[in-house]
Motif scaffolding. Structure first.
Motif, PDB file in Angstrom:
ATOM      1  N   ASN A 140      55.568  21.800  25.340  1.00  0.00           N
ATOM      2  CA  ASN A 140      56.674  22.067  26.705  1.00  0.00           C
ATOM      3  C   ASN A 140      56.079  23.266  27.424  1.00  0.00           C
ATOM      4  OD1 ASN A 140      57.890  19.742  26.206  1.00  0.00           O
ATOM      5  ND2 ASN A 140      59.492  20.642  25.153  1.00  0.00           N
ATOM      6  N   LEU A 141      55.555  24.357  26.578  1.00  0.00           N
ATOM      7  CA  LEU A 141      55.236  25.504  27.184  1.00  0.00           C
ATOM      8  C   LEU A 141      54.065  25.462  27.827  1.00  0.00           C
ATOM      9  CD1 LEU A 141      56.150  28.163  24.032  1.00  0.00           C
ATOM     10  CD2 LEU A 141      57.328  27.927  26.190  1.00  0.00           C
ATOM     11  N   GLU A 201      56.503  38.360  32.917  1.00  0.00           N
ATOM     12  CA  GLU A 201      57.004  39.607  33.313  1.00  0.00           C
ATOM     13  C   GLU A 201      58.059  39.944  31.897  1.00  0.00           C
ATOM     14  OE1 GLU A 201      57.989  40.886  37.130  1.00  0.00           O
ATOM     15  OE2 GLU A 201      57.650  38.683  37.671  1.00  0.00           O
ATOM     16  N   TYR A 252      54.015  32.669  20.382  1.00  0.00           N
ATOM     17  CA  TYR A 252      55.508  32.681  20.246  1.00  0.00           C
ATOM     18  C   TYR A 252      56.049  32.575  18.799  1.00  0.00           C
ATOM     19  CZ  TYR A 252      54.876  32.191  25.309  1.00  0.00           C
ATOM     20  OH  TYR A 252      54.800  32.475  26.492  1.00  0.00           O
ATOM     21  N   GLY A 274      52.714  22.993  29.587  1.00  0.00           N
ATOM     22  CA  GLY A 274      53.316  22.246  30.567  1.00  0.00           C
ATOM     23  C   GLY A 274      52.105  21.036  30.796  1.00  0.00           C
ATOM     24  N   THR A 275      51.600  21.177  32.258  1.00  0.00           N
ATOM     25  CA  THR A 275      50.911  20.033  32.420  1.00  0.00           C
ATOM     26  C   THR A 275      49.293  20.396  32.142  1.00  0.00           C
ATOM     27  OG1 THR A 275      50.575  21.080  34.728  1.00  0.00           O
ATOM     28  CG2 THR A 275      52.239  19.409  34.417  1.00  0.00           C
ATOM     29  N   ARG A 276      49.032  21.803  31.571  1.00  0.00           N
ATOM     30  CA  ARG A 276      47.893  22.020  31.090  1.00  0.00           C
ATOM     31  C   ARG A 276      47.109  21.122  29.969  1.00  0.00           C
ATOM     32  NH1 ARG A 276      48.510  28.137  29.920  1.00  0.00           N
ATOM     33  NH2 ARG A 276      50.784  27.489  29.893  1.00  0.00           N
ATOM     34  N   THR A 323      59.733  38.317  27.038  1.00  0.00           N
ATOM     35  CA  THR A 323      58.741  38.014  27.921  1.00  0.00           C
ATOM     36  C   THR A 323      59.291  36.614  28.720  1.00  0.00           C
ATOM     37  OG1 THR A 323      57.122  39.284  26.990  1.00  0.00           O
ATOM     38  CG2 THR A 323      56.416  37.855  28.837  1.00  0.00           C
ATOM     39  N   SER A 324      59.261  36.602  29.998  1.00  0.00           N
ATOM     40  CA  SER A 324      59.495  35.197  30.737  1.00  0.00           C
ATOM     41  C   SER A 324      58.069  34.439  30.373  1.00  0.00           C
ATOM     42  CB  SER A 324      59.549  35.723  32.246  1.00  0.00           C
ATOM     43  OG  SER A 324      59.531  34.450  32.962  1.00  0.00           O
ATOM     44  N   VAL A 325      58.520  33.147  30.091  1.00  0.00           N
ATOM     45  CA  VAL A 325      57.269  32.057  30.067  1.00  0.00           C
ATOM     46  C   VAL A 325      56.820  31.830  31.453  1.00  0.00           C
ATOM     47  CG1 VAL A 325      56.962  29.763  28.963  1.00  0.00           C
ATOM     48  CG2 VAL A 325      58.420  31.429  27.893  1.00  0.00           C
ATOM     49  N   ARG A 326      57.675  31.707  32.346  1.00  0.00           N
ATOM     50  CA  ARG A 326      57.096  31.390  33.579  1.00  0.00           C
ATOM     51  C   ARG A 326      56.333  32.405  34.252  1.00  0.00           C
ATOM     52  NH1 ARG A 326      61.374  29.085  37.642  1.00  0.00           N
ATOM     53  NH2 ARG A 326      61.538  27.675  36.058  1.00  0.00           N
ATOM     54  N   THR A 327      56.661  33.724  34.291  1.00  0.00           N
ATOM     55  CA  THR A 327      56.051  34.863  35.174  1.00  0.00           C
ATOM     56  C   THR A 327      55.128  35.698  34.291  1.00  0.00           C
ATOM     57  OG1 THR A 327      58.068  36.438  34.993  1.00  0.00           O
ATOM     58  CG2 THR A 327      57.686  34.640  36.827  1.00  0.00           C
TER      59      THR A 327
END
Length: 151
Positions: free
Chosen positions: A48-49, A97, A67, A51-53, A91-95
């Motif tokens: 899930n982390l 930051e 993680y 994603g589409t990769r 830390t944000s998984v998306r950005t």
């Protein structure tokens, strides 16, 4: 303000201490429950982390190591809880930051929205509650009292 009676402020201090202890225990148990529910969700967290990769075994191993998903559940929870108590929100998984800086930059807008909502509720609530108050005690007494309390 101490309570009247034989015990003075001691019963109040005990009451507050019990309430704080109960609240902290409840927060701990809820955090453990929510943290555990994440691991009960279907699917692989590492997938899930990603994603589409492309989910190659090397990429999955890298995400699990980054993680700490390869550690036991309680060790992961302890790492998260000790970081949280130390002020590290992660830390944000998306950005990528730090979460604390993301929250800090949005704090001003959140405070402005809360202030606006409070102001609107006062502007709507006081006039909506004034007619019953004005009618119960008479026009001058009741309305003057409602206006004085709303100021």
């Amino acid at each position: 303000m101490p309570l009247k009676g034989a015990g003075g402020a001691r019963p109040l201090a005990g009451f507050v201490a019990r309430r704080l202890g109960t609240a902290l225990l409840l927060l701990f148990l809820l955090s453990l429950l929510v943290y555990g529910l994440v691991f009960l969700a279907p699917g692989d967290i590492a997938r899930n982390l990603l994603g589409t990769r492309n989910a190659t075994p090397e990429a999955l191993a890298q995400v699990r190591a980054q993680y700490h998903l390869d550690e036991p559940f309680l060790r992961q929870y302890w790492r998260w809880l000790s970081g949280l108590l130390g002020g590290d929100l992660g830390t944000s998984v998306r950005t990528g930051e730090p979460v604390s800086s993301v929250l800090a930059e949005r704090l001003g807008l959140t405070a402005a929205l809360c202030s606006l909502a409070f102001g609107l509720s006062v502007l709507v609530g006081v006039p909506a509650g004034s007619p019953p108050r004005c009618g119960a005690a008479g026009w001058r007494t009741g309305c003057w009292s409602a206006a004085r309390w709303s100021a």
